[in-house]
Design a protein around this motif. Sequence first.
Motif, PDB file in Angstrom:
ATOM      1  N   LEU A   1      31.776  15.717 -44.705  1.00 54.23           N
ATOM      2  CA  LEU A   1      33.105  15.346 -44.206  1.00 54.23           C
ATOM      3  C   LEU A   1      33.239  14.348 -43.116  1.00 54.23           C
ATOM      4  O   LEU A   1      31.844  13.786 -42.238  1.00 54.23           O
ATOM      5  CB  LEU A   1      34.451  15.972 -43.888  1.00 54.23           C
ATOM      6  CG  LEU A   1      34.978  17.161 -44.946  1.00 54.23           C
ATOM      7  CD1 LEU A   1      35.855  17.971 -43.687  1.00 54.23           C
ATOM      8  CD2 LEU A   1      35.445  17.130 -46.003  1.00 54.23           C
ATOM      9  N   THR A   2      34.001  13.123 -42.911  1.00 56.44           N
ATOM     10  CA  THR A   2      33.506  12.187 -42.012  1.00 56.44           C
ATOM     11  C   THR A   2      34.910  12.350 -40.898  1.00 56.44           C
ATOM     12  O   THR A   2      35.798  12.222 -41.922  1.00 56.44           O
ATOM     13  CB  THR A   2      33.611  10.775 -42.206  1.00 56.44           C
ATOM     14  OG1 THR A   2      32.126  10.965 -43.537  1.00 56.44           O
ATOM     15  CG2 THR A   2      33.191   9.115 -41.817  1.00 56.44           C
ATOM     16  N   ILE A   3      35.120  11.988 -40.019  1.00 54.84           N
ATOM     17  CA  ILE A   3      36.062  11.640 -38.778  1.00 54.84           C
ATOM     18  C   ILE A   3      36.179  10.977 -39.235  1.00 54.84           C
ATOM     19  O   ILE A   3      35.959   9.022 -39.128  1.00 54.84           O
ATOM     20  CB  ILE A   3      35.743  11.898 -37.766  1.00 54.84           C
ATOM     21  CG1 ILE A   3      35.668  13.319 -37.784  1.00 54.84           C
ATOM     22  CG2 ILE A   3      36.820  11.459 -36.492  1.00 54.84           C
ATOM     23  CD1 ILE A   3      34.796  13.724 -36.186  1.00 54.84           C
ATOM     24  N   ALA A   4      38.180  10.330 -39.349  1.00 56.12           N
ATOM     25  CA  ALA A   4      38.503   8.474 -40.207  1.00 56.12           C
ATOM     26  C   ALA A   4      38.570   8.037 -39.277  1.00 56.12           C
ATOM     27  O   ALA A   4      39.163   8.751 -37.945  1.00 56.12           O
ATOM     28  CB  ALA A   4      40.134   9.252 -40.400  1.00 56.12           C
TER      29      ALA A   4
ATOM     30  N   ASN B   1      29.938  19.416 -43.209  1.00 58.86           N
ATOM     31  CA  ASN B   1      29.616  19.006 -42.268  1.00 58.86           C
ATOM     32  C   ASN B   1      29.612  18.180 -42.238  1.00 58.86           C
ATOM     33  O   ASN B   1      30.161  17.025 -43.525  1.00 58.86           O
ATOM     34  CB  ASN B   1      28.035  19.087 -42.957  1.00 58.86           C
ATOM     35  CG  ASN B   1      26.629  17.735 -42.886  1.00 58.86           C
ATOM     36  OD1 ASN B   1      27.163  17.283 -40.755  1.00 58.86           O
ATOM     37  ND2 ASN B   1      25.700  17.725 -42.858  1.00 58.86           N
ATOM     38  N   ILE B   2      31.020  17.589 -41.107  1.00 65.74           N
ATOM     39  CA  ILE B   2      31.082  16.599 -40.403  1.00 65.74           C
ATOM     40  C   ILE B   2      30.222  15.296 -39.993  1.00 65.74           C
ATOM     41  O   ILE B   2      29.729  15.940 -38.893  1.00 65.74           O
ATOM     42  CB  ILE B   2      31.702  16.960 -39.705  1.00 65.74           C
ATOM     43  CG1 ILE B   2      33.060  18.065 -40.053  1.00 65.74           C
ATOM     44  CG2 ILE B   2      32.803  15.313 -39.046  1.00 65.74           C
ATOM     45  CD1 ILE B   2      34.186  19.007 -39.008  1.00 65.74           C
ATOM     46  N   ASP B   3      29.775  14.503 -40.666  1.00 66.18           N
ATOM     47  CA  ASP B   3      28.961  13.546 -40.290  1.00 66.18           C
ATOM     48  C   ASP B   3      29.096  13.084 -38.431  1.00 66.18           C
ATOM     49  O   ASP B   3      27.703  13.069 -38.455  1.00 66.18           O
ATOM     50  CB  ASP B   3      29.093  11.962 -41.055  1.00 66.18           C
ATOM     51  CG  ASP B   3      28.265  11.090 -40.799  1.00 66.18           C
ATOM     52  OD1 ASP B   3      26.564  11.455 -40.916  1.00 66.18           O
ATOM     53  OD2 ASP B   3      28.517   9.937 -41.033  1.00 66.18           O
ATOM     54  N   ASN B   4      30.535  12.856 -38.177  1.00 68.29           N
ATOM     55  CA  ASN B   4      30.283  12.622 -36.693  1.00 68.29           C
ATOM     56  C   ASN B   4      31.025  12.418 -36.285  1.00 68.29           C
ATOM     57  O   ASN B   4      31.800  12.553 -35.481  1.00 68.29           O
ATOM     58  CB  ASN B   4      30.875  10.516 -37.077  1.00 68.29           C
ATOM     59  CG  ASN B   4      32.473  10.579 -37.969  1.00 68.29           C
ATOM     60  OD1 ASN B   4      32.293  11.035 -38.455  1.00 68.29           O
ATOM     61  ND2 ASN B   4      32.801   9.653 -38.133  1.00 68.29           N
ATOM     62  N   LEU B   5      30.759  14.519 -36.521  1.00 72.36           N
ATOM     63  CA  LEU B   5      31.718  15.368 -34.540  1.00 72.36           C
ATOM     64  C   LEU B   5      31.301  14.725 -33.383  1.00 72.36           C
ATOM     65  O   LEU B   5      29.879  15.142 -33.374  1.00 72.36           O
ATOM     66  CB  LEU B   5      31.276  16.673 -35.359  1.00 72.36           C
ATOM     67  CG  LEU B   5      31.816  17.479 -34.773  1.00 72.36           C
ATOM     68  CD1 LEU B   5      33.189  18.215 -35.372  1.00 72.36           C
ATOM     69  CD2 LEU B   5      31.689  19.273 -35.016  1.00 72.36           C
ATOM     70  N   PRO B   6      32.257  14.884 -32.810  1.00 74.11           N
ATOM     71  CA  PRO B   6      31.182  14.320 -31.696  1.00 74.11           C
ATOM     72  C   PRO B   6      31.053  15.630 -30.768  1.00 74.11           C
ATOM     73  O   PRO B   6      31.383  16.514 -31.329  1.00 74.11           O
ATOM     74  CB  PRO B   6      32.659  13.404 -31.122  1.00 74.11           C
ATOM     75  CG  PRO B   6      34.057  14.043 -31.617  1.00 74.11           C
ATOM     76  CD  PRO B   6      33.466  14.594 -32.580  1.00 74.11           C
TER      77      PRO B   6
ATOM     78  N   VAL C   1      40.517  14.541 -39.494  1.00 69.71           N
ATOM     79  CA  VAL C   1      41.099  14.311 -38.180  1.00 69.71           C
ATOM     80  C   VAL C   1      41.199  15.651 -37.593  1.00 69.71           C
ATOM     81  O   VAL C   1      41.712  16.167 -38.154  1.00 69.71           O
ATOM     82  CB  VAL C   1      42.796  13.541 -38.388  1.00 69.71           C
ATOM     83  CG1 VAL C   1      43.334  13.257 -36.801  1.00 69.71           C
ATOM     84  CG2 VAL C   1      43.043  11.890 -38.652  1.00 69.71           C
ATOM     85  N   ILE C   2      40.383  15.092 -36.692  1.00 67.48           N
ATOM     86  CA  ILE C   2      40.151  16.894 -35.926  1.00 67.48           C
ATOM     87  C   ILE C   2      42.042  16.882 -35.191  1.00 67.48           C
ATOM     88  O   ILE C   2      41.888  16.366 -34.631  1.00 67.48           O
ATOM     89  CB  ILE C   2      39.795  16.858 -34.756  1.00 67.48           C
ATOM     90  CG1 ILE C   2      37.896  16.140 -35.014  1.00 67.48           C
ATOM     91  CG2 ILE C   2      39.136  17.694 -33.947  1.00 67.48           C
ATOM     92  CD1 ILE C   2      37.637  17.034 -36.683  1.00 67.48           C
ATOM     93  N   ALA C   3      42.652  18.104 -35.861  1.00 61.03           N
ATOM     94  CA  ALA C   3      44.140  17.976 -35.127  1.00 61.03           C
ATOM     95  C   ALA C   3      43.727  19.500 -33.533  1.00 61.03           C
ATOM     96  O   ALA C   3      43.289  20.106 -33.751  1.00 61.03           O
ATOM     97  CB  ALA C   3      44.851  19.860 -36.201  1.00 61.03           C
TER      98      ALA C   3
END
Length: 55
Positions: free
Chosen positions: A28-31, A50-55, A9-11
């Motif tokens: 990683l993937t954003i939940a 490497n965050i898969d779905n980073l906005p 989770v992006i804090a």
Amino acid sequence: MAVRGAPVVIATNGRGIAVTQTERGVPLTIAANGLGVPVVVVPSGGIPVNIDNLP
């Protein structure tokens, strides 16, 4: 969509593990459900991920 890596989770409050986005980092993937390890994306100096779905 299948989960590609550990859920995070992006804090937005700045309280989380410092990570730096890179193509060759830990996946990683954003939940989608908001449940995961809190992370803060920083430009440099964080754990390479490497965050898969980073906005």
